[in-house]
Structure formats: structure tokens, C-alpha cells
Design a protein around this motif. Sequence first.
Motif, PDB file in Angstrom:
ATOM      1  N   PHE A 164      -6.986   2.755  -5.573  1.00  0.00           N
ATOM      2  CA  PHE A 164      -7.365   3.259  -5.197  1.00  0.00           C
ATOM      3  C   PHE A 164      -6.042   4.556  -4.361  1.00  0.00           C
ATOM      4  N   ALA A 165      -6.119   5.137  -3.213  1.00  0.00           N
ATOM      5  CA  ALA A 165      -4.658   5.919  -3.093  1.00  0.00           C
ATOM      6  C   ALA A 165      -6.302   6.534  -1.370  1.00  0.00           C
ATOM      7  N   ARG A 166      -5.270   6.889  -0.594  1.00  0.00           N
ATOM      8  CA  ARG A 166      -5.013   6.761   1.069  1.00  0.00           C
ATOM      9  C   ARG A 166      -4.027   8.270   1.431  1.00  0.00           C
ATOM     10  N   SER A 167      -5.528   9.271   2.079  1.00  0.00           N
ATOM     11  CA  SER A 167      -4.132  10.518   2.391  1.00  0.00           C
ATOM     12  C   SER A 167      -4.851  10.819   3.945  1.00  0.00           C
ATOM     13  N   ARG A 168      -3.774  11.404   5.231  1.00  0.00           N
ATOM     14  CA  ARG A 168      -4.199  12.010   5.658  1.00  0.00           C
ATOM     15  C   ARG A 168      -4.811  13.648   6.078  1.00  0.00           C
ATOM     16  N   ASP A 169      -4.449  14.427   4.580  1.00  0.00           N
ATOM     17  CA  ASP A 169      -4.266  15.531   4.219  1.00  0.00           C
ATOM     18  C   ASP A 169      -4.365  16.093   3.571  1.00  0.00           C
ATOM     19  N   LEU A 170      -4.883  15.303   2.853  1.00  0.00           N
ATOM     20  CA  LEU A 170      -5.594  15.860   0.586  1.00  0.00           C
ATOM     21  C   LEU A 170      -4.069  16.420  -0.101  1.00  0.00           C
ATOM     22  N   GLU A 171      -3.120  16.266   0.595  1.00  0.00           N
ATOM     23  CA  GLU A 171      -2.229  16.653  -0.300  1.00  0.00           C
ATOM     24  C   GLU A 171      -0.796  15.163  -0.433  1.00  0.00           C
ATOM     25  N   HIS A 172      -1.198  14.609   0.400  1.00  0.00           N
ATOM     26  CA  HIS A 172       0.278  13.742   0.260  1.00  0.00           C
ATOM     27  C   HIS A 172      -0.362  12.003   0.844  1.00  0.00           C
TER      28      HIS A 172
END
Length: 290
Positions: free
Chosen positions: A279-287
Motif C-alpha cells: 500500500f501507499a498513500r498520497s495527498r496529491d496523487l503524484e507523491h
Amino acid sequence: MPIPLIDRGAAEALRDPALVFHAGRCHLFCTTVRPAGHAFSLGIDLLVSDDLRQWSTRTIFAPGPDNWSSPGSIVRAGDAWVMCLQSYPIDPGATWGNESARLWLATSSDLVTWSAPRPISPAGCRVAWTASARQIDPYLIAHAGRWWCLYKAAGQLGLLVSDDLITWSEASPQRPILGTADTPDGSTVENPCVIATDDGFVLFFSPCRPGRGIGVARSTDLLSWHDAHYIDFPDVPWAPGGPTAAMVVDRRREDGDWLMAFHGDRPTAANEHGAAIAFARSRDLEHWTV
């Protein structure tokens, strides 16, 4: 606390995650791949968790000659859940599915018990941009009062459209909606995932290249995509084949960010399809943070 890998070792690969949050629980559907003599046996499992760490498991589509696999998305249609998936027959001695691979839909009232799949387009791909009938990697999304299904054919992405989830037609018969001419390095593509944002749609796709990676493109109508590029995704040292098959869901209201499930390729001598899910998480869909 970090979210651990979902890993069953070399004997059974876990690939192609699809996420649905319902009634406070995460439902993760994925392809399971087991070596079977000189071939491979595929099925679909459901894993359910309250915290993304402890999972209960149930087989949804058992391994068999159709090799049900690649659950692209699970959406709500009326009072039922609808899953898009693929059949993926593999010839003896081969590694990949043959020309008879097709797209299918199954329905459920509870995300656990599913109907027998019914074909989306029994004849397969019928477009000007490839002679191959093979269709895999479906992704179903609702837009503008219609249903749209992205798919892979000949290493590029096509698009089907329907008003009722029964009768389908090609939405882009003259050209792929995303293909080798659109990727930064000319790679073929697979595993589409589309999410709606405030200003349109974001497509996550997988380049078919050494080291894989996560690609992104944007659109306002699902037909024309622009700004296709590869995001600077973190290293995944446990997956020498690289990250791929990203599935993204919006968890900003609940957790403050977007959540991605993906699988990391880790082929072995015993299983060329070897993989585990992370799994991964992001605030801006790029980072992203893995």
C-alpha cells in the motif's frame, strides 16, 4: 504504523488488487496465481480487514480452466455490486493468456457471494487499431449517465461504453485511448485504474517495461488523455520486478489522503508471476509514501 505486505511466498502470487470500502471495512479483491505443472492456475480471492493489517480471506472465483482474474473495479449499480474481471486461459507450457481471453461482469448483494460471470463482449476486441480479439484488464466506471469499461488489447488501452451494463459498443474504434504513442518511452500499457477528481479524471496505468513503474494521465471525458507521465514512485526493494497494477481510492475524508494498493513483481523460478501486495498513500496523487 507501517502497513505490512500481503505476501504468500513463492507458492502463490497475489496480483491486481481492487479495493472497496464498505461498512467501515476494506474489501480487497486480488488475482491468485499458483504454478500447476507446466502451466499456471488463476483465481480471485477476497481479503477483508478493519485496519489494513489483519486480513480474513475467502476464495471468490476458484482456479479453473477459465482462470478468472484481474478484478479491475467493483462499483455500485442500483442495489447490487458489479465486478469487472477477465478470463485468462493459458495454453499448456505457456506463461501468458491466449487469444480467447475476454472481459466479464459478475454481481453480488454482499461483496462475498457472486454470480457466475457473464461476458461483456463475447467476440472480443473489434477495432481498427488491432487485429487481436484478446481483451484483458477491465476497469469499470460510471460517467455522464453511462457505463464505461477500459481494457487492454495489443498493449494499448481501449474503451467500451454501455447504457445498461448489457449491450456494449466500442467508444474509440479508430484509435486506442492510450497507447505506445502516448507513453514517455513508447512502452505498452496495462492495468488501468480511473478515479474522478474535482477537475476531471486521473488514469493510473502500468508500463510494460523492466522495473515496471506507475504511469498517470488526465482527461475530462475518458476518451482523450493528456500529460501521460511516470510518477517518481518510491523504491520497493522487496520487489525486484518493480511496482505495478496501482488501484487508487479516495480516503481523504476518512484518513486525509488517497490510498493506493499495488503489487510488486517478484518472479521466482517456481512462479514467473510471483508478486505480493503493498500500500501507499498520497495527498496529491503524484507523491507517494509506501
